[in-house]
Design an enzyme around this catalytic site. Structure first.
Site, short mmCIF file in Angstrom:
data_model
loop_
_atom_site.label_atom_id
_atom_site.label_comp_id
_atom_site.label_asym_id
_atom_site.label_seq_id
_atom_site.Cartn_x
_atom_site.Cartn_y
_atom_site.Cartn_z
N LYS A 291 0.28 3.57 -2.84
CA LYS A 291 -0.84 4.53 -2.86
C LYS A 291 -0.35 5.97 -2.78
CE LYS A 291 -4.53 1.69 -0.76
NZ LYS A 291 -3.94 0.46 -0.25
N SER B 173 -6.24 3.59 4.19
CA SER B 173 -5.56 2.74 3.20
C SER B 173 -6.56 2.00 2.33
CB SER B 173 -4.63 1.74 3.90
OG SER B 173 -3.72 1.17 2.97
N SER C 73 0.80 -1.23 0.00
CA SER C 73 0.00 0.00 0.00
C SER C 73 0.83 1.27 0.00
CB SER C 73 -0.93 0.02 1.21
OG SER C 73 -2.02 -0.87 1.00
#
Length: 394
Positions: A61, A118, A58
């Site tokens: 991101k 997230s 993640s």
């Protein structure tokens, strides 16, 4: 010819004494790859496999977030705009905002959904809105191209959120570059990364808290993004600010959330305790003198062109390795303020600090008598060399 002048601490005592430290202890991290940078100076404090492309989970991101900030800044996206949720985005599992295809979600909420929660689905919604072809795959191509433009040469994206996919990779240095750009390019949006709680709809209390383990510890941590998949392990793109200094660090490959939290805190404490930003000398301080050829005076002072401030090991020892380098002798005339040399300061476990030096005063071209003196000195030097040359064997 190029002349290099070694300058031990005794020669620079007036300007450098007491300001520099000795070798800082190298940090031994449990992470499989790590990158630590003093953001204030740009000095890299730790590099462990930092250029190896790895699954970023993640943490990728952050690229989606950066591109969303860009779109808001140039008017392609508005924070109050409501975006639809596709079936493709709703199908994501893992960490999500629990979006539904009946939802139309404000961009500002989606940003918080990505940064705080997230949310894989939130990241996908932003990606489809910004994609030139309306798909997440199309946006991933945009991400890769934009990363190259930003100097992130070891980053390739297959999706917007770090969901495991063949070829989806980032290096820890690239994540450091990206983190620095988020902080410096979008200071208005950056406080979003320090928000600890975001409750989107009040219906999913299990996913309302930021996973960054350093927030709230009182060590200056204010970002940026955690990451975890079984392939990548546990990672964190983090930043902390104490006083006038900011540190950015990226770690990955830890075996648990607890290990990630412990290692992140260790890195922050090490970076701030082992190194300090020190003011060394003001602009105009003469560091050395350089020989002058055909000038009205035989030498000229070499002075700092700007205030000298350095990141130094914080261990209280004054031993340094420094030298002044210039292409000399310098030929007159010389204008004061012209860069004519460089001061190179070397400290263990840190990159060299290279500081431009300028002529402290004007040096006019010498007249007849000055030129005659220079020629005589050169002749005497040459004769002296001839006299001391080894005689041929009989």
């Amino acid at each position: 010819m190029l002349r290099s002048f070694a300058a031990p601490l005794s020669a620079l005592a007036l300007t450098l004494s007491g300001a520099l430290g000795a070798q800082a202890q190298a940090f031994d991290t449990r992470a499989t790859a790590a990158f630590v940078m003093d953001q204030t100076t740009g000095i890299v404090l730790l590099d462990k496999n930092a250029d190896e492309p790895l699954p970023p989970a993640s943490m990728s991101k952050l690229m989606t977030t950066y591109m969303a900030f860009e779109a808001i800044a140039d008017g392609r996206l508005n924070v109050d705009e409501r975006l639809p949720v596709s079936q493709h985005c709703m199908n994501y599992t893992g960490s999500t905002m629990f979006l539904d295809t009946t939802d139309r979600v404000r961009v500002e909420d989606l940003l918080r959904g990505v940064i705080v929660l997230s949310g894989n689905d939130a990241s996908c919604v932003l990606a489809e809105a910004l994609s030139p072809v309306g798909t997440e795959a199309g946006f991933a191509v945009m991400m890769t191209d934009r990363a190259r433009e930003m100097g992130m040469m070891n980053s390739t994206f297959a999706n917007s959120n770090g969901w495991p996919a063949v070829g989806h990779r980032m290096s820890m240095r690239d994540l450091g570059i990206l983190s620095n750009r988020l902080i410096t390019d979008y200071p208005t949006f950056y406080p979003l990364f320090s928000e600890e709680v975001f409750d989107y709809d009040g219906e999913h209390p299990a996913n309302t808290r930021n996973r960054n383990p350093l927030l709230g510890l009182g060590i200056g941590a204010d970002g940026l993004k955690t990451g975890h998949t079984s392939e990548a392990g546990y990672g964190l793109a983090g930043s902390a600010k104490q006083g006038d200094r900011r540190v950015i660090f990226i770690i990955t490959g830890l075996d648990s959330a607890q290990a990630r939290a412990e290692e992140s805190e260790r890195i922050v404490n090490w970076a701030f305790r082992q190194f300090a930003q020190r003011d060394i000398a003001p602009s105009g301080t003469v560091i050395e003198t350089a020989d002058v050829w055909m000038g009205a005076q035989p030498s000229v002072g070499l002075a700092l062109m700007e205030d000298l401030s350095m990141l130094v090991p914080n261990t209280g020892n004054d031993e340094i390795d420094a030298e002044v380098i210039y292409n000399g002798p310098l030929e007159a005339p010389i204008a004061a303020g012209t860069q004519v040399a460089e001061l190179v300061i070397r400290l263990d476990n840190l990159p060299d600090t290279r500081v431009p030096l300028m002529a402290a005063t004007d040096v006019a071209r010498g007249g007849f008598h000055s030129n005659l003196r220079v020629a005589a000195d050169a002749l005497i030097s040459r004769l002296s060399e001839d006299d001391t040359a080894e005689a041929p064997a009989e």
